[in-house]
Enzyme design. Structure first.
Site, short mmCIF file in Angstrom:
data_model
loop_
_atom_site.label_atom_id
_atom_site.label_comp_id
_atom_site.label_asym_id
_atom_site.label_seq_id
_atom_site.Cartn_x
_atom_site.Cartn_y
_atom_site.Cartn_z
N THR A 1 -6.04 -0.22 2.88
CA THR A 1 -7.16 -0.97 2.37
C THR A 1 -7.98 -1.45 3.57
OG1 THR A 1 -5.77 -2.93 2.33
CG2 THR A 1 -5.95 -1.68 0.29
N LYS B 1 -14.12 -2.00 7.83
CA LYS B 1 -13.32 -2.63 8.88
C LYS B 1 -11.86 -2.71 8.45
CE LYS B 1 -12.27 -6.81 11.38
NZ LYS B 1 -10.85 -6.87 10.96
N ASP B 2 -10.97 -2.17 9.28
CA ASP B 2 -9.55 -2.28 8.98
C ASP B 2 -8.83 -2.89 10.18
OD1 ASP B 2 -9.19 -0.36 10.91
OD2 ASP B 2 -7.99 0.97 9.64
N MET B 3 -7.49 -2.82 10.18
CA MET B 3 -6.75 -3.41 11.29
C MET B 3 -5.86 -2.40 12.02
SD MET B 3 -5.82 -7.08 9.50
CE MET B 3 -4.99 -7.75 10.95
N GLU C 1 0.83 -1.20 0.00
CA GLU C 1 0.00 0.00 0.00
C GLU C 1 0.87 1.26 0.00
OE1 GLU C 1 -3.54 -1.90 2.86
OE2 GLU C 1 -1.86 -0.80 3.73
N ASP D 1 -12.83 -5.83 -0.05
CA ASP D 1 -13.72 -7.00 -0.06
C ASP D 1 -14.96 -6.65 0.75
OD1 ASP D 1 -11.70 -7.08 2.18
OD2 ASP D 1 -13.16 -8.52 2.92
#
Lengths: 238, 238
Positions: free
Chosen positions: B112, B170-172, B34, B196
């Site tokens: 992302t 939703k990410d991390m 990224e 996704d």
């Protein structure tokens, strides 16, 4: 030849470090209830000239006990929610900032934790903490594998992971402290007093609160014994 | 009187800060895939005299674009596992260390993320990011509520929490960056390109990998547009 030479020198430096008496320890504790008995026991004073950036809620207590400089940090109250800043992010940040500011010889992460009925001492941990065979033997403490999660309750997915990795104790900060200690190459040990049996019959929150006072006293005693044991020793003697 | 006086002065300082052109931005990106398009786009150079402690895998790229100092940090490869150091702990640490070292005017966390089929723009977020109405309008970007978790897949418990809080992406890392930015009082915005549909039919990992290249290109373009928009403006104009 150069890389070999450098490697050997570095190994010698590490060995020398391990043979120097430990002079400074950093105790990381997540909850005020857990921290205050240790603060009182060693008569630590709150920091009046903070080593942390302006505005963060992190609190440092410090003092001298025998020949040890003791620093104790807890992440303080969440500025928005007013509760103890438990969990991995606060723990990793305060550990990072404290290592940078205080350069401790050894980190002790102490706290309460949940335990599992099935206690299995075998298996390989994902991250090995600093090995302390003499300390374990002398103080009659149990060694176990620690699993860390940001939730007090345990989801079935978490439970499956914990069981698959043979963990016997679950807390909310240990792995974060271990990660940072490993990153900055400071040896770390973990003292966890078990508040509740996670896979037992009672709800976790209820059992946790019922046992917290008694377990905090046990934790306080264990931390005091460990600090006493460490005093005057070098890392290789632990 | 004193507290009132102090309060007003502080409010004035904050207002003045918001009216000064933004001169330094910190872009936090978790994955190398990224980060590199953004590094190339702005011709950023890797830091040769690191601002981070010795031994950490964190990488800083920097450069000047128009009148903006751009710093881009990513947490690097995990020293043990060799993979990108994704997740909340690395993100919080590298954000903390970068703010301390670089004192940016604004943080942009770009990356992302997974999306949800049900897209709901209403409701109140737990942590409000810096508001950018003009930027959203000008660049035709969608605003959403972000949920952050340390697992790529979603357990039923996580899903229930996310749905209960009306999150749509939703990410991390986002919540960890938001936490640190809030702690150190630096405004932060979040640009997430959806890889996704988490609650769709395909397995998350499969859909994530299939879409990663295309989504990274979209992310790259959005970051470039946002940086262009920011250049020459002050915080209150975003």
């Amino acid at each position: 030849m150069a890389p070999h030479g450098e490697g050997s020198e570095e190994a010698m430096v590490v060995q020398d470090e391990n043979r120097k008496p430990i002079s400074s320890i950093l105790i990381v504790i997540a909850m005020q209830t857990e921290a205050m008995p240790v603060v009182n026991k060693f008569q630590l004073k709150e920091d009046l000239d903070p080593v942390f950036p302006k505005g963060v809620p992190w609190v440092r207590y410090h003092g001298i006990y025998k020949d040890l400089h003791i620093n104790l940090v807890w992440p303080g109250k969440d500025l928005t929610l007013g509760v103890d800043s438990v969990g991995t992010i606060s723990a990793s940040l305060v550990t990072y900032a404290a290592i940078q500011a205080l350069q401790p010889d050894l980190i002790i992460n102490a706290g309460t934790a949940g335990g599992f009925k099935v206690f299995d001492l075998y298996g390989v941990g994902l991250r090995q903490c600093f090995s302390t065979p003499n300390l374990l033997k002398e103080l009659n403490l149990k060694a176990g594998k620690l699993s860390t999660g940001d939730s007090l309750d345990m989801s079935p997915q978490d439970e499956a992971s914990i069981v698959a990795n043979d963990a016997t104790v679950k807390d909310m900060e240990g792995a974060a402290v271990a990660y940072v200690a490993d990153l900055l190459k400071v040896p770390a040990i973990f003292i966890k007093a078990v508040t509740d049996i996670v896979d037992g019959d009672k709800p976790t929150a209820e059992e946790f609160l019922q046992n917290l006072a008694a377990v905090t006293a046990a934790l306080d005693q264990a931390v005091a014994q460990v600090v006493d044991f460490i005093s005057g020793k070098c890392l290789s003697e632990l």
